[in-house]
Write a protein that holds these residues in place. Structure first.
Motif, PDB file in Angstrom:
ATOM      1  N   VAL A 131     -70.884 -75.985 -28.592  1.00  0.00           N
ATOM      2  CA  VAL A 131     -70.239 -76.747 -29.659  1.00  0.00           C
ATOM      3  C   VAL A 131     -69.034 -77.504 -29.103  1.00  0.00           C
ATOM      4  CG1 VAL A 131     -68.967 -76.563 -31.840  1.00  0.00           C
ATOM      5  CG2 VAL A 131     -71.000 -75.151 -31.443  1.00  0.00           C
ATOM      6  N   VAL A 132     -68.902 -78.762 -29.517  1.00  0.00           N
ATOM      7  CA  VAL A 132     -67.703 -79.541 -29.196  1.00  0.00           C
ATOM      8  C   VAL A 132     -67.054 -79.977 -30.509  1.00  0.00           C
ATOM      9  CG1 VAL A 132     -68.527 -80.370 -26.971  1.00  0.00           C
ATOM     10  CG2 VAL A 132     -69.052 -81.688 -29.016  1.00  0.00           C
ATOM     11  N   GLY A 133     -65.717 -80.012 -30.523  1.00  0.00           N
ATOM     12  CA  GLY A 133     -65.009 -80.411 -31.734  1.00  0.00           C
ATOM     13  C   GLY A 133     -64.486 -79.206 -32.495  1.00  0.00           C
ATOM     14  N   ASN A 134     -63.606 -79.454 -33.466  1.00  0.00           N
ATOM     15  CA  ASN A 134     -62.905 -78.370 -34.157  1.00  0.00           C
ATOM     16  C   ASN A 134     -63.132 -78.334 -35.658  1.00  0.00           C
ATOM     17  OD1 ASN A 134     -61.482 -80.602 -34.978  1.00  0.00           O
ATOM     18  ND2 ASN A 134     -59.454 -79.818 -34.418  1.00  0.00           N
ATOM     19  N   SER A 135     -64.147 -79.041 -36.152  1.00  0.00           N
ATOM     20  CA  SER A 135     -64.312 -79.126 -37.605  1.00  0.00           C
ATOM     21  C   SER A 135     -64.768 -77.818 -38.238  1.00  0.00           C
ATOM     22  CB  SER A 135     -65.311 -80.237 -37.971  1.00  0.00           C
ATOM     23  OG  SER A 135     -66.633 -79.851 -37.661  1.00  0.00           O
ATOM     24  N   MET A 136     -65.310 -76.881 -37.443  1.00  0.00           N
ATOM     25  CA  MET A 136     -65.764 -75.610 -38.007  1.00  0.00           C
ATOM     26  C   MET A 136     -64.811 -74.464 -37.705  1.00  0.00           C
ATOM     27  SD  MET A 136     -68.321 -76.121 -39.885  1.00  0.00           S
ATOM     28  CE  MET A 136     -68.906 -74.438 -40.139  1.00  0.00           C
ATOM     29  N   GLU A 142     -64.366 -74.921 -30.612  1.00  0.00           N
ATOM     30  CA  GLU A 142     -64.871 -75.760 -29.533  1.00  0.00           C
ATOM     31  C   GLU A 142     -65.135 -74.901 -28.293  1.00  0.00           C
ATOM     32  OE1 GLU A 142     -64.050 -80.014 -27.388  1.00  0.00           O
ATOM     33  OE2 GLU A 142     -62.381 -79.038 -28.401  1.00  0.00           O
ATOM     34  N   GLY A 143     -66.292 -75.125 -27.680  1.00  0.00           N
ATOM     35  CA  GLY A 143     -66.674 -74.357 -26.505  1.00  0.00           C
ATOM     36  C   GLY A 143     -67.530 -73.154 -26.815  1.00  0.00           C
ATOM     37  N   ASP A 144     -67.635 -72.776 -28.102  1.00  0.00           N
ATOM     38  CA  ASP A 144     -68.507 -71.660 -28.464  1.00  0.00           C
ATOM     39  C   ASP A 144     -69.963 -72.020 -28.181  1.00  0.00           C
ATOM     40  OD1 ASP A 144     -66.300 -70.299 -29.332  1.00  0.00           O
ATOM     41  OD2 ASP A 144     -66.831 -70.318 -31.456  1.00  0.00           O
ATOM     42  N   MET A 145     -70.753 -71.008 -27.904  1.00  0.00           N
ATOM     43  CA  MET A 145     -72.196 -71.190 -27.750  1.00  0.00           C
ATOM     44  C   MET A 145     -72.879 -70.586 -28.972  1.00  0.00           C
ATOM     45  SD  MET A 145     -74.610 -70.171 -24.517  1.00  0.00           S
ATOM     46  CE  MET A 145     -74.201 -68.423 -24.598  1.00  0.00           C
ATOM     47  N   VAL A 146     -73.796 -71.328 -29.579  1.00  0.00           N
ATOM     48  CA  VAL A 146     -74.463 -70.854 -30.789  1.00  0.00           C
ATOM     49  C   VAL A 146     -75.954 -70.698 -30.553  1.00  0.00           C
ATOM     50  CG1 VAL A 146     -72.746 -71.813 -32.365  1.00  0.00           C
ATOM     51  CG2 VAL A 146     -74.693 -73.216 -31.684  1.00  0.00           C
ATOM     52  N   LEU A 147     -76.519 -69.714 -31.232  1.00  0.00           N
ATOM     53  CA  LEU A 147     -77.963 -69.462 -31.199  1.00  0.00           C
ATOM     54  C   LEU A 147     -78.579 -70.071 -32.445  1.00  0.00           C
ATOM     55  CD1 LEU A 147     -80.438 -67.958 -29.946  1.00  0.00           C
ATOM     56  CD2 LEU A 147     -79.773 -65.993 -31.365  1.00  0.00           C
TER      57      LEU A 147
END
Length: 217
Positions: A131-136, A142-147
């Motif tokens: 993930v890039v960006g901070n809207s969530m 930002e930088g999290d990895m999602v499944l």
């Protein structure tokens, strides 16, 4: 993107019931011209690789580049293998106002407990993205990895989904109202996005976010 359509198509046909480019177009729910264009360019869109690998339970790295075996260990012996490998693609999900990075080559695999994955869906339909960006934020940073489970495109109000809007793919909380799709951010600095009418023709629900991982720096 891969750089050899003919080799990709030969591998695909060898492991599936697909027999022609028209058949491939039907499987991808595309027009025949889209497949003809990919063949002329000698490239295969990353989304095709991921969609076909999930549908036919193929190893996406093998399908894209011919590397490894056609079916990963998790597919070949899913009933006994304690772990299942999920591909992480180089493409990144936008959580903000930026553009979607379309580079979708598989850059590696992460092992998950097979029983945990199966309790949440079909592992063959799952993929990891960054993930890039901070809207969530603060839920997803930002930088999290999602499944992502690409088979779960039916919207449950308030769920977090990867959603394609034209050329951008975003991660948002999604709410379906009569005639309207609302994409909401957890970060209150971002206003909800309301899509209706002809705008809905350009929306594609990629899949539901099942899990997130964060590396502390």
């Amino acid at each position: 993107m891969s750089n050899d359509f003919d080799a990709f198509f030969e591998r695909l046909c060898s492991e599936t019931g697909i027999t022609s480019q028209s058949h491939l177009a039907r499987e991808l729910d595309l027009g025949r011209a889209a497949v003809s264009l990919a063949k002329r360019k000698g490239t295969v869109p990353a989304r095709w690789i991921l969609d076909l690998a999930a549908r036919f339970e193929l190893n996406p790295l093998w399908l894209e580049k011919g590397a490894g075996s056609p079916r990963s260990a998790g597919f070949e012996d899913e009933g006994h293998a304690p772990y299942h490998e999920i591909p992480k693609v180089r493409a990144r999900l936008c959580a903000g106002g930026g553009s979607f990075e379309t580079e979708g080559q598989v850059e590696g695999y992460y092992s998950f407990r097979a029983d945990w994955l199966r309790s949440r869906g079909n592992p063959a339909n799952m993929v990891l993205m960054e993930v890039v960006g901070n809207s969530m934020e603060p839920e997803i940073k930002e930088g999290d990895m999602v499944l992502i489970d690409q088979s779960r495109s039916d919207i449950l109000s308030g769920g977090i989904y990867a959603v394609g809007v034209e050329e951008t793919v975003m991660v948002k909380r999604v709410e379906r109202l009569p005639g309207t799709l609302v994409l909401r951010s957890d970060n209150t600095d971002y206003s909800p996005i309301h899509l209706s009418g002809d705008e809905l023709d350009n929306v594609r629900v990629i899949g539901k976010i099942l899990w997130t991982s964060r590396e502390y720096r």
